[in-house]
Write a protein that holds these residues in place. Structure first.
Motif, PDB file in Angstrom:
ATOM      1  N   VAL A 242      34.576  38.847  44.952  1.00 39.61           N
ATOM      2  CA  VAL A 242      35.099  40.089  45.532  1.00 39.61           C
ATOM      3  C   VAL A 242      34.345  41.296  44.987  1.00 39.61           C
ATOM      4  CG1 VAL A 242      37.112  41.602  45.701  1.00 39.61           C
ATOM      5  CG2 VAL A 242      37.386  39.126  45.967  1.00 39.61           C
ATOM      6  N   ILE A 243      34.162  41.341  43.666  1.00 42.18           N
ATOM      7  CA  ILE A 243      33.461  42.468  43.045  1.00 42.18           C
ATOM      8  C   ILE A 243      32.008  42.524  43.525  1.00 42.18           C
ATOM      9  CG2 ILE A 243      32.652  43.436  40.850  1.00 42.18           C
ATOM     10  CD1 ILE A 243      35.133  42.161  39.539  1.00 42.18           C
ATOM     11  N   GLY A 244      31.361  41.359  43.562  1.00 46.36           N
ATOM     12  CA  GLY A 244      29.968  41.308  44.009  1.00 46.36           C
ATOM     13  C   GLY A 244      29.807  41.801  45.439  1.00 46.36           C
ATOM     14  N   ILE A 245      30.734  41.412  46.315  1.00 44.24           N
ATOM     15  CA  ILE A 245      30.669  41.846  47.716  1.00 44.24           C
ATOM     16  C   ILE A 245      30.908  43.350  47.816  1.00 44.24           C
ATOM     17  CG2 ILE A 245      31.824  41.684  49.964  1.00 44.24           C
ATOM     18  CD1 ILE A 245      32.336  38.703  49.294  1.00 44.24           C
ATOM     19  N   VAL A 246      31.881  43.860  47.055  1.00 44.62           N
ATOM     20  CA  VAL A 246      32.171  45.304  47.074  1.00 44.62           C
ATOM     21  C   VAL A 246      30.944  46.096  46.629  1.00 44.62           C
ATOM     22  CG1 VAL A 246      33.486  47.144  45.941  1.00 44.62           C
ATOM     23  CG2 VAL A 246      34.661  45.100  46.780  1.00 44.62           C
ATOM     24  N   MET A 247      30.276  45.655  45.569  1.00 45.01           N
ATOM     25  CA  MET A 247      29.086  46.360  45.100  1.00 45.01           C
ATOM     26  C   MET A 247      27.946  46.253  46.110  1.00 45.01           C
ATOM     27  SD  MET A 247      28.961  45.781  40.953  1.00 45.01           S
ATOM     28  CE  MET A 247      28.698  44.008  41.056  1.00 45.01           C
TER      29      MET A 247
ATOM     30  N   TYR B 120      31.666  55.884  47.108  1.00 45.12           N
ATOM     31  CA  TYR B 120      32.491  56.160  45.937  1.00 45.12           C
ATOM     32  C   TYR B 120      33.119  54.892  45.350  1.00 45.12           C
ATOM     33  CZ  TYR B 120      32.079  60.884  47.790  1.00 45.12           C
ATOM     34  OH  TYR B 120      31.589  62.063  48.283  1.00 45.12           O
ATOM     35  N   PHE B 121      33.753  54.077  46.192  1.00 43.26           N
ATOM     36  CA  PHE B 121      34.481  52.907  45.689  1.00 43.26           C
ATOM     37  C   PHE B 121      33.532  51.898  45.054  1.00 43.26           C
ATOM     38  CE2 PHE B 121      36.754  48.775  46.439  1.00 43.26           C
ATOM     39  CZ  PHE B 121      37.744  48.993  45.499  1.00 43.26           C
ATOM     40  N   SER B 122      32.412  51.589  45.720  1.00 43.93           N
ATOM     41  CA  SER B 122      31.453  50.629  45.167  1.00 43.93           C
ATOM     42  C   SER B 122      30.869  51.133  43.856  1.00 43.93           C
ATOM     43  CB  SER B 122      30.329  50.357  46.176  1.00 43.93           C
ATOM     44  OG  SER B 122      30.810  49.639  47.292  1.00 43.93           O
ATOM     45  N   SER B 123      30.610  52.438  43.784  1.00 41.98           N
ATOM     46  CA  SER B 123      30.065  53.015  42.551  1.00 41.98           C
ATOM     47  C   SER B 123      31.073  52.912  41.412  1.00 41.98           C
ATOM     48  CB  SER B 123      29.692  54.483  42.771  1.00 41.98           C
ATOM     49  OG  SER B 123      28.661  54.590  43.726  1.00 41.98           O
ATOM     50  N   LEU B 124      32.339  53.183  41.713  1.00 37.37           N
ATOM     51  CA  LEU B 124      33.387  53.086  40.701  1.00 37.37           C
ATOM     52  C   LEU B 124      33.520  51.654  40.202  1.00 37.37           C
ATOM     53  CD1 LEU B 124      35.780  54.221  39.099  1.00 37.37           C
ATOM     54  CD2 LEU B 124      37.221  53.813  41.135  1.00 37.37           C
TER      55      LEU B 124
ATOM     56  N   GLU C   1      27.390  40.071  39.281  1.00 34.77           N
ATOM     57  CA  GLU C   1      25.986  40.488  39.350  1.00 34.77           C
ATOM     58  C   GLU C   1      25.125  39.390  39.962  1.00 34.77           C
ATOM     59  OE1 GLU C   1      24.425  43.314  38.816  1.00 34.77           O
ATOM     60  OE2 GLU C   1      26.322  44.308  38.381  1.00 34.77           O
ATOM     61  N   ILE C   2      25.442  38.149  39.642  1.00 31.57           N
ATOM     62  CA  ILE C   2      24.716  37.024  40.241  1.00 31.57           C
ATOM     63  C   ILE C   2      24.968  36.993  41.741  1.00 31.57           C
ATOM     64  CG2 ILE C   2      24.513  34.500  40.308  1.00 31.57           C
ATOM     65  CD1 ILE C   2      25.310  34.473  37.348  1.00 31.57           C
ATOM     66  N   ILE C   3      26.228  37.191  42.125  1.00 29.04           N
ATOM     67  CA  ILE C   3      26.600  37.142  43.537  1.00 29.04           C
ATOM     68  C   ILE C   3      25.989  38.313  44.303  1.00 29.04           C
ATOM     69  CG2 ILE C   3      28.569  37.359  45.118  1.00 29.04           C
ATOM     70  CD1 ILE C   3      30.138  35.733  42.895  1.00 29.04           C
ATOM     71  N   ARG C   4      26.025  39.507  43.724  1.00 28.30           N
ATOM     72  CA  ARG C   4      25.401  40.656  44.375  1.00 28.30           C
ATOM     73  C   ARG C   4      23.904  40.418  44.567  1.00 28.30           C
ATOM     74  NH1 ARG C   4      22.418  44.683  42.966  1.00 28.30           N
ATOM     75  NH2 ARG C   4      22.557  44.162  40.748  1.00 28.30           N
TER      76      ARG C   4
ATOM     77  N   ALA D  53      23.981  32.622  50.676  1.00 29.87           N
ATOM     78  CA  ALA D  53      23.843  33.229  49.348  1.00 29.87           C
ATOM     79  C   ALA D  53      24.328  32.277  48.261  1.00 29.87           C
ATOM     80  CB  ALA D  53      24.620  34.542  49.298  1.00 29.87           C
ATOM     81  N   TYR D  54      25.477  31.640  48.473  1.00 32.18           N
ATOM     82  CA  TYR D  54      26.012  30.727  47.464  1.00 32.18           C
ATOM     83  C   TYR D  54      25.060  29.555  47.222  1.00 32.18           C
ATOM     84  CZ  TYR D  54      30.617  32.960  47.203  1.00 32.18           C
ATOM     85  OH  TYR D  54      31.637  33.846  46.975  1.00 32.18           O
ATOM     86  N   LYS D  55      24.404  29.113  48.283  1.00 33.26           N
ATOM     87  CA  LYS D  55      23.449  28.017  48.153  1.00 33.26           C
ATOM     88  C   LYS D  55      22.326  28.393  47.191  1.00 33.26           C
ATOM     89  CE  LYS D  55      20.253  25.257  50.941  1.00 33.26           C
ATOM     90  NZ  LYS D  55      19.749  24.996  52.304  1.00 33.26           N
ATOM     91  N   LYS D  56      21.862  29.633  47.282  1.00 33.05           N
ATOM     92  CA  LYS D  56      20.790  30.096  46.406  1.00 33.05           C
ATOM     93  C   LYS D  56      21.280  30.347  44.982  1.00 33.05           C
ATOM     94  CE  LYS D  56      17.910  32.388  49.895  1.00 33.05           C
ATOM     95  NZ  LYS D  56      17.201  33.651  50.258  1.00 33.05           N
ATOM     96  N   MET D  57      22.560  30.615  44.853  1.00 32.29           N
ATOM     97  CA  MET D  57      23.109  31.018  43.566  1.00 32.29           C
ATOM     98  C   MET D  57      23.602  29.858  42.707  1.00 32.29           C
ATOM     99  SD  MET D  57      25.274  34.477  44.405  1.00 32.29           S
ATOM    100  CE  MET D  57      26.128  33.877  45.866  1.00 32.29           C
ATOM    101  N   ILE D  58      23.560  28.637  43.207  1.00 33.58           N
ATOM    102  CA  ILE D  58      24.148  27.514  42.480  1.00 33.58           C
ATOM    103  C   ILE D  58      23.596  27.381  41.054  1.00 33.58           C
ATOM    104  CG2 ILE D  58      24.261  24.992  42.370  1.00 33.58           C
ATOM    105  CD1 ILE D  58      24.778  24.978  45.351  1.00 33.58           C
ATOM    106  N   PRO D  59      22.269  27.357  40.843  1.00 30.43           N
ATOM    107  CA  PRO D  59      21.771  27.189  39.456  1.00 30.43           C
ATOM    108  C   PRO D  59      22.241  28.286  38.497  1.00 30.43           C
ATOM    109  CG  PRO D  59      20.035  26.711  41.043  1.00 30.43           C
ATOM    110  CD  PRO D  59      21.168  27.306  41.829  1.00 30.43           C
ATOM    111  N   PRO D  60      22.076  29.596  38.842  1.00 30.11           N
ATOM    112  CA  PRO D  60      22.546  30.614  37.883  1.00 30.11           C
ATOM    113  C   PRO D  60      24.060  30.634  37.719  1.00 30.11           C
ATOM    114  CG  PRO D  60      21.787  31.654  39.919  1.00 30.11           C
ATOM    115  CD  PRO D  60      21.382  30.224  39.974  1.00 30.11           C
ATOM    116  N   LEU D  61      24.803  30.312  38.778  1.00 27.22           N
ATOM    117  CA  LEU D  61      26.259  30.272  38.665  1.00 27.22           C
ATOM    118  C   LEU D  61      26.703  29.182  37.699  1.00 27.22           C
ATOM    119  CD1 LEU D  61      27.492  30.787  42.363  1.00 27.22           C
ATOM    120  CD2 LEU D  61      27.796  32.353  40.442  1.00 27.22           C
TER     121      LEU D  61
END
Length: 217
Positions: A40-45, A51-55, A106-109, A142-150
């Motif tokens: 959720v945080i990664g998607i918001v950023m 304003y909201f994403s920056s906060l 950060e990984i997800i973003r 995106a999740y497919k690419k993120m498997i190793p760092p996750l």
């Protein structure tokens, strides 16, 4: 050899295995919660909502740059001062979930940023909404690419559960300390056993990561 036999008696092994179960339970709950919250945080950023994403990004960076042990102490010792009292088990889960969510976000973003912008445009040109595009087109890629760092981050989470012994969570590390406090000759056998347990848990996670990576390749 006698030190190993004396230290690793059936009673001590049972006591330590109960601690391993607590370690695994904390890890599993923290992984599930932190993955959902981090997504959720990664998607918001990523969405760059004015304003909201920056906060959210600023708060996320603050959490990422704090020691995990400090967050654990804050959850267990400071929250009761404002009327929020959690058992040591749930204090650990909450603290680790928030900390790991900040790291995972950060990984997800980054994973979302790696998806070609044409994917967004192509999905929207077919009439899909922004939410549908994200859920059905972008996130799966995106999740497919993120498997190793996750998985690498989640392995770190399992190892970091040992920090909760500082608030007397009766996990594997704490129980190991209790056992070898009985006799200084037990230190090496108990540490060897604890090393083996942590290795097995993390090795199984790494095997899972490789299997998922091959399946999704």
């Amino acid at each position: 050899m006698n030190d190993f036999l004396n230290a690793l008696t059936p009673d001590n092994l049972g006591y330590l295995m109960q601690g391993l179960w607590i370690t695994v339970a904390v890890s599993v709950l923290s992984i599930v919660v932190s993955f959902i919250l981090g997504s959720v945080i990664g998607i918001v950023m990523f969405e760059k909502i004015p304003y909201f994403s920056s906060l959210v990004g600023t708060l996320n960076n603050i959490v990422r740059n704090l020691p995990l042990l400090l967050i654990i102490f804050f959850t267990y010792f400071a929250l009761p001062q404002i009327g929020i009292r959690l058992p040591v088990f749930w204090s650990t889960v909450v603290a680790m979930s928030f900390f790991e969510a900040a790291m995972l976000s950060e990984i997800i973003r980054g994973g979302l940023d790696s998806i070609d912008k044409g994917q967004f445009e192509g999905a929207r040109s077919t009439g899909m909404s922004n939410r549908q595009t994200m859920m059905y087109i972008i996130l799966p890629q995106a999740y497919k690419k993120m498997i190793p760092p996750l998985i690498s981050q989640l392995i770190s989470l399992v190892k970091d559960t040992s920090l909760a012994s500082g608030i007397v969570l009766a996990d594997l590390t704490f129980r190991g300390q209790v056992v070898y406090a009985q006799n200084s000759h037990y230190i090496v056998p108990i540490l060897v056993f604890m090393t083996f347990c942590y290795f097995i848990v993390n090795y199984l996670l790494s095997l899972l990561a490789k299997r998922l990576d091959r399946r999704l390749a």
